[in-house]
Structures are given as C-alpha cells and as structure tokens.
Design a protein around this motif. Structure first.
Motif, PDB file in Angstrom:
ATOM      1  N   MET A 206       1.165  23.045  30.645  1.00  0.00           N
ATOM      2  CA  MET A 206       1.071  24.257  31.441  1.00  0.00           C
ATOM      3  C   MET A 206       2.399  25.006  31.442  1.00  0.00           C
ATOM      4  N   ALA A 207       3.506  24.279  31.417  1.00  0.00           N
ATOM      5  CA  ALA A 207       4.823  24.922  31.340  1.00  0.00           C
ATOM      6  C   ALA A 207       4.974  25.643  29.997  1.00  0.00           C
ATOM      7  N   LYS A 208       4.547  25.000  28.916  1.00  0.00           N
ATOM      8  CA  LYS A 208       4.599  25.634  27.601  1.00  0.00           C
ATOM      9  C   LYS A 208       3.734  26.894  27.573  1.00  0.00           C
ATOM     10  N   LYS A 209       2.553  26.784  28.132  1.00  0.00           N
ATOM     11  CA  LYS A 209       1.627  27.918  28.171  1.00  0.00           C
ATOM     12  C   LYS A 209       2.262  29.115  28.872  1.00  0.00           C
ATOM     13  N   THR A 210       2.920  28.862  29.992  1.00  0.00           N
ATOM     14  CA  THR A 210       3.521  29.940  30.783  1.00  0.00           C
ATOM     15  C   THR A 210       4.647  30.630  30.019  1.00  0.00           C
ATOM     16  N   VAL A 211       5.534  29.852  29.396  1.00  0.00           N
ATOM     17  CA  VAL A 211       6.667  30.457  28.701  1.00  0.00           C
ATOM     18  C   VAL A 211       6.212  31.170  27.424  1.00  0.00           C
ATOM     19  N   ILE A 212       5.166  30.659  26.770  1.00  0.00           N
ATOM     20  CA  ILE A 212       4.619  31.338  25.592  1.00  0.00           C
ATOM     21  C   ILE A 212       4.029  32.683  25.986  1.00  0.00           C
ATOM     22  N   ASN A 213       3.261  32.707  27.075  1.00  0.00           N
ATOM     23  CA  ASN A 213       2.674  33.967  27.522  1.00  0.00           C
ATOM     24  C   ASN A 213       3.754  35.003  27.816  1.00  0.00           C
ATOM     25  N   ARG A 214       4.809  34.577  28.486  1.00  0.00           N
ATOM     26  CA  ARG A 214       5.877  35.527  28.826  1.00  0.00           C
ATOM     27  C   ARG A 214       6.595  36.015  27.574  1.00  0.00           C
ATOM     28  N   ALA A 215       6.868  35.101  26.656  1.00  0.00           N
ATOM     29  CA  ALA A 215       7.572  35.487  25.424  1.00  0.00           C
ATOM     30  C   ALA A 215       6.749  36.483  24.617  1.00  0.00           C
ATOM     31  N   CYS A 216       5.468  36.206  24.463  1.00  0.00           N
ATOM     32  CA  CYS A 216       4.612  37.081  23.656  1.00  0.00           C
ATOM     33  C   CYS A 216       4.479  38.450  24.296  1.00  0.00           C
ATOM     34  N   LYS A 217       4.294  38.481  25.611  1.00  0.00           N
ATOM     35  CA  LYS A 217       4.127  39.766  26.282  1.00  0.00           C
ATOM     36  C   LYS A 217       5.380  40.621  26.150  1.00  0.00           C
ATOM     37  N   LYS A 218       6.551  40.025  26.390  1.00  0.00           N
ATOM     38  CA  LYS A 218       7.792  40.789  26.277  1.00  0.00           C
ATOM     39  C   LYS A 218       8.015  41.246  24.851  1.00  0.00           C
ATOM     40  N   PHE A 219       7.736  40.379  23.896  1.00  0.00           N
ATOM     41  CA  PHE A 219       8.046  40.702  22.517  1.00  0.00           C
ATOM     42  C   PHE A 219       7.102  41.758  21.964  1.00  0.00           C
ATOM     43  N   ILE A 220       5.832  41.623  22.235  1.00  0.00           N
ATOM     44  CA  ILE A 220       4.876  42.575  21.685  1.00  0.00           C
ATOM     45  C   ILE A 220       5.059  43.952  22.301  1.00  0.00           C
ATOM     46  N   ASN A 221       5.445  44.009  23.573  1.00  0.00           N
ATOM     47  CA  ASN A 221       5.656  45.300  24.222  1.00  0.00           C
ATOM     48  C   ASN A 221       6.966  45.955  23.802  1.00  0.00           C
ATOM     49  N   SER A 222       7.866  45.199  23.179  1.00  0.00           N
ATOM     50  CA  SER A 222       9.117  45.769  22.692  1.00  0.00           C
ATOM     51  C   SER A 222       9.018  46.149  21.220  1.00  0.00           C
ATOM     52  N   SER A 223       7.854  45.912  20.598  1.00  0.00           N
ATOM     53  CA  SER A 223       7.686  46.267  19.194  1.00  0.00           C
ATOM     54  C   SER A 223       7.446  47.767  19.066  1.00  0.00           C
ATOM     55  N   ASP A 224       7.510  48.265  17.845  1.00  0.00           N
ATOM     56  CA  ASP A 224       7.350  49.699  17.600  1.00  0.00           C
ATOM     57  C   ASP A 224       5.898  50.091  17.369  1.00  0.00           C
ATOM     58  N   ASP A 225       5.001  49.119  17.364  1.00  0.00           N
ATOM     59  CA  ASP A 225       3.605  49.390  17.073  1.00  0.00           C
ATOM     60  C   ASP A 225       2.906  49.896  18.329  1.00  0.00           C
ATOM     61  N   GLY A 226       2.529  51.183  18.321  1.00  0.00           N
ATOM     62  CA  GLY A 226       1.837  51.766  19.467  1.00  0.00           C
ATOM     63  C   GLY A 226       0.352  51.859  19.235  1.00  0.00           C
ATOM     64  N   SER A 227      -0.209  50.889  18.563  1.00  0.00           N
ATOM     65  CA  SER A 227      -1.596  50.944  18.119  1.00  0.00           C
ATOM     66  C   SER A 227      -2.575  50.630  19.240  1.00  0.00           C
ATOM     67  N   LEU A 228      -3.852  50.757  18.890  1.00  0.00           N
ATOM     68  CA  LEU A 228      -4.921  50.371  19.813  1.00  0.00           C
ATOM     69  C   LEU A 228      -4.811  48.913  20.211  1.00  0.00           C
ATOM     70  N   VAL A 229      -4.295  48.081  19.304  1.00  0.00           N
ATOM     71  CA  VAL A 229      -4.192  46.656  19.587  1.00  0.00           C
ATOM     72  C   VAL A 229      -3.335  46.416  20.822  1.00  0.00           C
ATOM     73  N   ILE A 230      -2.167  47.073  20.882  1.00  0.00           N
ATOM     74  CA  ILE A 230      -1.271  46.877  22.015  1.00  0.00           C
ATOM     75  C   ILE A 230      -1.883  47.457  23.282  1.00  0.00           C
ATOM     76  N   ASP A 231      -2.554  48.602  23.163  1.00  0.00           N
ATOM     77  CA  ASP A 231      -3.215  49.184  24.332  1.00  0.00           C
ATOM     78  C   ASP A 231      -4.208  48.198  24.925  1.00  0.00           C
ATOM     79  N   HIS A 232      -5.009  47.574  24.078  1.00  0.00           N
ATOM     80  CA  HIS A 232      -6.013  46.628  24.568  1.00  0.00           C
ATOM     81  C   HIS A 232      -5.378  45.299  24.954  1.00  0.00           C
ATOM     82  N   PHE A 233      -4.271  44.946  24.305  1.00  0.00           N
ATOM     83  CA  PHE A 233      -3.525  43.742  24.693  1.00  0.00           C
ATOM     84  C   PHE A 233      -3.093  43.855  26.143  1.00  0.00           C
TER      85      PHE A 233
END
Length: 302
Positions: A206-233
């Motif tokens: 559960m600790a791994k799950k939590t830190v993975i979720n936070r890492a992915c959310k921060k990283f994907i939102n800092s990417s340059d891709d403004g596509s539909l994928v990120i909107d739905h993410f």
C-alpha cells in the motif's frame, strides 16, 4: 438493460477523435477489445445496499455509461488487465483507474521505460542529492534483517525515461499515512492502521501504491502533452488517497458528456460472465482495498 449499441456510440466517438488526430493508441491496444471486456464486466456489477443491489445498467444513466467507457478507452486502459473498474454513484456510472492503470497511462504519455517503487525500513541507508529542487542520485542500501512492515520509514518511486533521465518521488511514512487518512476506510480520529485492515496486512504494497500514484500524477501533469489523454487522466483521478471521493464525483461524474440521442431500450438478459482475478496475492490486496473504498460510498466494483 442498456442496449449494446452504447458500445457502438462510444466507438464512433473514438473514431472521430482518431480521424481528427486528437487521439493515438499504442500498437498493442485495441479499443474494441477493451470495450468488449468492459461490457462483460458491466453485466456483473451491482449497486450498493441502499439501491437494493440492482444491476448498474438498470440504474445508471445512459450518458454516464457511455462516458465511463469513453474515459477508459481514451486513456488506453483495459479492465481485463485490472487497469480500472466501474463504480455506480447514485445514477451515475464512473470509471476509476487502478494504480496499474495509472502506470500504464504514464508510460504511454511519457514513454517511460519503467516505473518501480520500494520501501525504506528503519536501519536502511538512504542518500540523495537535491538539484533544482528535484531529488537526484538516490541510493538505497538495505539489509535483509531490516525488513519489517512495522518499521517502515517511508517509500520512493522511480520513473526511468527514454533519455535515461530518472525521476524520483520520496515520501515519509507520516506523509503516506496522511494520504491514507483521506480514505473512506480511515476513521475520523484514526492515527495508525487498524489491525487486520488492508493498510495493515499489506502495508508495504500500500505504501508503494501511494508513492507510485503521487509520482505518476506529478510527472504526467508536468509533461508537455496537452492531449485528451491527460484531460481524461485528471478527470478520472478520484484516488481516495488524495481527495474525497464524493467531491470528485459531484464535480466530474458526468463531465465531458457525449451528446447522443438514444431510443428507449428494451429489457434484455445478458449471460453472466466469469470475472478475471489477478494472479498475484499482493496485486489482489491492492484491488480489494480500492473496491472496499468504493463500496463504502455506494456499490461494489471489479
């Protein structure tokens, strides 16, 4: 029951996105197969006790069913791989990613080669540098004797990118518990994990799950891709670790509605299909945890 032409409606909408160049799927992803898998899953899902355990396809609005399928497909996810699940909130059906799905979307959008996480126990040696406000050169030395779920100091996630750059996310155990405290399974005045709970029995995972979720959310939102994928993410990011489910649903449950005219469906009976179960016990524990959270709000999920 809502007719299967709902799937055709969503498929048509996805085709429009593809023809406009707004949506691209990986070569190994079939939106048609994902929607077929989702439709079979939807036959099995029922509402919660307050709605009499009725099939969600009888209770939920047609638009919310179509939009939950659209959210799933745009993100390139498949429920047969435990990358997400459907939950009914009142008369609205929603699609919520699992953390397996979060990793899949992150890899797809960023091109990440791998996403991993590990737990830091008391007595472990952890060293890292800070450069431009980011963690770099993280090293972790661990002795086998330190492994004890009652002595976790924190956890970290590592995202390896195509250019061999590495992104680190590091959380202390206090930060992890603070994230857990947003869960519907966490008591108002609760300070630590309840004995026998998923957070307690599978604390490392559960600790791994939590830190993975936070890492992915921060990283994907800092990417340059403004596509539909990120909107739905972001639209389907209703993780109980980071926000109250009710607030997210009230704001986003029927967002980005497909404007479709439906004929009144006639009742039809679908045969029950066996549900897919993950092989790994720890993955099952994580999925069970997410399902329990959803059930406390309204109904069961897969």
């Amino acid at each position: 029951m809502i007719k299967k032409d709902t799937v055709d409606v969503v498929a048509g909408k996805v085709k429009q996105f593809q023809e406009k160049g707004e949506l691209h799927f990986p070569t190994n992803y079939s939106p048609e197969n994902a929607m077929k898998s989702a439709w079979l899953k939807l036959q099995e899902i029922k509402t919660g006790k307050q709605d009499g355990y009725r099939p969600v396809l009888e209770v939920c609005s047609k638009d919310s069913v179509a939009n939950s399928l659209l959210n799933m497909v745009v993100q390139g996810l498949n429920p047969a791989k435990n990358q997400g699940y459907f939950i009914a909130y009142g008369h609205s059906l929603t699609f919520q990613r699992s953390y397996f799905g979060t990793m899949a979307v992150t890899k797809r959008v960023t091109g990440a080669q791998s996403i991993d996480a590990n737990v830091i126990y008391k007595g472990d040696e952890v060293d890292y540098e800070m450069k431009h406000g980011k963690i770099t050169n993280l090293t972790h030395k661990q002795k086998f004797g330190n492994i004890d779920k009652e002595k976790i100091d924190g956890a970290y996630a590592v995202i390896v990118l195509p250019n061999d750059q590495v992104y680190y996310e590091l959380m202390t155990m206090d930060e992890i518990r603070q994230a857990w405290s947003k869960s519907q399974m966490w008591g108002k005045d609760q300070k630590e994990e309840k004995k026998g709970s998923t957070h307690d029995e599978f604390k490392q995972e559960m600790a791994k799950k939590t830190v993975i979720n936070r890492a992915c959310k921060k990283f994907i939102n800092s990417s340059d891709d403004g596509s539909l994928v990120i909107d739905h993410f972001n639209q389907t990011d209703e993780s109980a670790e980071e926000a109250q489910v009710e607030e997210e649903i009230s704001n986003n449950a029927n967002g980005d509605v497909i404007d479709i005219e439906y004929n009144e469906p006639e009742p039809e009976q679908e045969p029950e299909q066996p549900s897919d179960q993950p092989d790994d016990d720890l993955e099952q524990a994580a999925m069970d945890f997410e399902q329990k959270e959803a059930q406390t709000t309204n109904g069961p999920s897969f």
